[in-house]
Design a protein around this motif. Sequence first.
Motif, mmCIF file in Angstrom:
data_model
loop_
_atom_site.group_PDB
_atom_site.id
_atom_site.type_symbol
_atom_site.label_atom_id
_atom_site.label_comp_id
_atom_site.label_asym_id
_atom_site.label_seq_id
_atom_site.Cartn_x
_atom_site.Cartn_y
_atom_site.Cartn_z
ATOM 1 N N MET A 201 0.902 -1.206 0.169
ATOM 2 C CA MET A 201 -0.063 -0.151 0.038
ATOM 3 C C MET A 201 0.703 1.185 -0.046
ATOM 4 O O MET A 201 1.353 1.739 0.860
ATOM 5 N N SER B 96 3.448 7.294 1.679
ATOM 6 C CA SER B 96 2.080 6.811 2.278
ATOM 7 C C SER B 96 2.008 7.559 3.523
ATOM 8 O O SER B 96 3.045 7.789 4.047
ATOM 9 N N ASP C 176 0.933 6.999 6.118
ATOM 10 C CA ASP C 176 1.044 5.951 7.316
ATOM 11 C C ASP C 176 2.602 5.641 7.463
ATOM 12 O O ASP C 176 2.978 5.095 8.510
ATOM 13 N N MET C 177 3.465 5.931 6.601
ATOM 14 C CA MET C 177 4.897 5.675 6.833
ATOM 15 C C MET C 177 5.423 6.524 7.831
ATOM 16 O O MET C 177 4.905 7.676 8.093
ATOM 17 N N GLU D 278 11.020 5.517 7.627
ATOM 18 C CA GLU D 278 10.488 4.483 6.492
ATOM 19 C C GLU D 278 10.816 5.289 5.106
ATOM 20 O O GLU D 278 11.141 4.720 4.052
ATOM 21 N N ASP E 220 14.058 4.922 4.227
ATOM 22 C CA ASP E 220 14.251 3.607 3.798
ATOM 23 C C ASP E 220 14.030 3.408 2.343
ATOM 24 O O ASP E 220 14.873 2.988 1.489
ATOM 25 N N GLN F 238 9.197 8.100 15.446
ATOM 26 C CA GLN F 238 7.835 8.101 15.676
ATOM 27 C C GLN F 238 7.045 9.148 14.953
ATOM 28 O O GLN F 238 5.694 9.514 15.058
ATOM 29 N N HIS G 30 5.452 10.467 11.684
ATOM 30 C CA HIS G 30 4.600 9.813 10.688
ATOM 31 C C HIS G 30 4.615 11.142 9.441
ATOM 32 O O HIS G 30 4.212 12.035 9.935
ATOM 33 N N ARG H 255 2.070 11.465 7.784
ATOM 34 C CA ARG H 255 0.726 12.306 8.010
ATOM 35 C C ARG H 255 1.029 13.716 8.756
ATOM 36 O O ARG H 255 -0.210 14.351 8.471
#
Lengths: 665, 255
Positions: B1, B32, B34-35, B39, B42, B90, B92, B94
């Motif tokens: 996703m 995303s 939510d990443m 990440e 990454d 932590q 994100h 968003r």
Amino acid sequence: MLDSKIPQGPIESKWTKYKSTVPLVNPANKRSLEIIVVGTGLAGASAAATLAELGYKVKSFCFQDSPRRAHSIAAQGGINAAKNYQNDGDSVYRLFYDTIKGGDYRAREANVHRLAEVSGNIIDQSVASGVPFAREYGGLLSNRSFGGTQVQRTFYAAGQTGQQLLLGAYSGLQRQVGLGNVRLYSRHEMLDVVNIDGKCRGIIARDLVSGKLERHFGHAVLLCTGGYGNVFFLSTNAMGSNVTAAWKAHKKGAFFGNPCYTQIHPTCIPVSGDHQSKLTLMSESLRNDGRIWVPKRKEDAAAIREGKLNPNDLKEEDRDYYLERRYPAFGNLVPRDVASRAAKERCDAGFGVNKTGEAVYLDFAFNMKYKYGKQVATLKHITDPTEEQLTAFGHEVIKEKYGNLFDMYKQITGVDPYKNPMMIYPAVHYTMGGLWVDYNLMTTVPGLYALGEANFSDHGANRLGASALMQGLADGYFVIPYTIGAYLANEISVKPISTDHEAFVKAENEVSDRLNKLLAIKGTKPVDYFHKRLGKIMWDKCGMARNVEGLTWAISEIQKIREEFWKDVRVPGDANEFNPELEKAGRVADFIELGELMCKDALERNESCGGHFREDYQTEEGEALRDDENFKHVAAWQFNEVGNWTLNKEDLVYENIKIAQRSYK
Amino acid sequence: MSGNMNINLKVWRQKNGKSQGKLVDYKVEGVSPDMSFLEMFDVLNDRLVSEGKDEPIAFDHDCREGICGMCSMYINGRPHGPNQGVTTCQLHMRSFKDGDTIVVEPWRAAAFPVIKDLAVNRSAFDRIIASGGFISVNTGNAQDANSLPIAKDNADEAFAAAACIGCGACVAACKNSSAMLFVSAKVSQLALLPQGDPERNTRVLNMVAQMDTEGFGACTNTGACSAECPKEISLTNIARLNREYFAAQLGSDRS
């Protein structure tokens, strides 16, 4: 033949008697004995500090930038100790019994009894070194319950118990660094052990900043390097957690015990997407107050998944509190393996509650209102509180108990768990398997020890919550300082061996060749590509449920991945610099070899026990079905060459506990 | 996703401690919400390795659940980015908008030299702890844990100070690169507990001396450290450190 060196005598006095008779090393000789400690988590930091206090010359290694970062720091819920401060019937025997039963009768009695015996000392030691455990208003220590027990014996510091215990052990370690008794090598990774004349005499380490390889001599080497859960790629382990140190030792002669025993923790935040790099645990302590449920009807579950139904609106009678239903005696506090399988069973049956169908609820609303809300209302002398008041009062109590966990959940998911039930799903968390050790914590290589999660010894096929911290500190503070004497007392005349010795040179050359080989492949795929593929196979075929077909397939698939990895991995940069991709590549290469052994071990063990669940061995109710006749042993694997092992067995003898079908009903 | 956000990054690239660094532009697509922030790195690193044109970006990280203190990115001029009480791992995506440009640098302080790109050397903190951030009790000497009751308020306050994760955001946030919040958290934790009392004078004097030796700057009570601290360590710890320090200098007996 494997000799576990368990002392003779009744179980209650084995350790006390052994402790008083184990050979000692006098203070003057200690100063000339050098000990290498790899890893600075609870086991490593406590061992390094305590051995240095005793007068040994200690070198301490960690791959992180500081010893305080070791992954023990992330343990949340607590640490068990048989203090019986709550007067609820706890005792050394009961902790011993709970741990053996929790491990599904696959742990060594003598080790576990010793663990229970020293558990109280750990709390004393930690408090003395300034660990701020939670306290009651009277100033005494507070306790809570964890899974698989019916007493309150878990000590805690909010949801940060591991952090506080580790910082306690770390401060002790730094004190010895300051005194010059420990030399600290942070940002150093152990890449091989060096054996001379059948004994472990040192390590090869890589300075991760300069990339330079270093040779270090030690009269003894202690591996306190944690577990190997990252073989699954997605786990609750830290990104750097790895099996490399243990694996190198294995390849140099240390047997690997019960590699297939892995713990899948029931309460983790579900996977959200392909980008995911790790999974986050929500502490087991939450099961004290959170109730686990899914909808009773599939159509409700489907409506929730599609976002058409709010779980808060689902009536009480339409919810299935399946753990309370199936295990009335332990309810939501059944052991981890049982809780995880039960969640998988409901989700596989179509009752999962998130988009992927792989999540269940962990709901605090009931206890927030009716347990804590009412308590506070009573304290405030409010006889007829409104529902809103109850929620508000309970909110404050929940916040004090679990505030940081709730914040973390919100941060990661974007959902407020005070208002909505948490969604959770099992994830890889801990590995009970590890290097085989005897009662002295020595591996099959003389002079080479394994402590904490890195060894296999105390948790059998399933670890109870809040017992990992206990074991790490028991091994480091209270076991190794005594048992190492049994070996070192005979080493006092051994002068430090020059690191120009051919064995050191050879080991360094091998390490260097391997690094260069990795860099020379210059293939097309990054390391993570292989790690993710390996992880998916391990999770699907060697995770919560295993069977012959899947494991056989997994073994051949993993062999293919290994071949491809060594042909097609792309590692940028060079060996003489700070190169995180190169570090990762070495670790993943080892994980691939380990993954194969785990599947082999799982295939060999034709029974279900604890975290090892073979679908072909289960009771009619779907519980793990052991085969004590044929498998009441430790499987200790001996390395021959890559992909080729010999199985050795250590029979487990139960003289003090009657083994039985484990029941939490 | 994967998602649909496009992010423009300006990342500090520096080969090693001896070379000059500079900001380099990267575009990361399909992010995303939510990443986590790491990440996203990454994903970018995966691409850099696959393309083979540029080396991946070195950054420190380990637990990725906000407790080990290893991650350390200075994001849009703030340690650990825009959110309150949160580490980089932590944070994100968003918290950002599609099309945002984000500047990412390492911690900047003389006492935290850059190793490579976004990774710095924070071993000065270890040396400060080694100078006195402990209670001198050898293993095996402890009395029963409940023989020393500690008032809940003191225990809670000590715990709040002990929540420090040693990430160094306080130093990075401070215009003087002072380590006062870090040092004061440890001094406070141990000063608030009876176990720490016997050594409180030597502890504070030694830790402050080591802090100065390491080259951290002075404290001018701006409070940026506490405002940016991912564990929200309180500024009152610095006040307590100062009290402890002056009292220790006078050799007085505090109770």
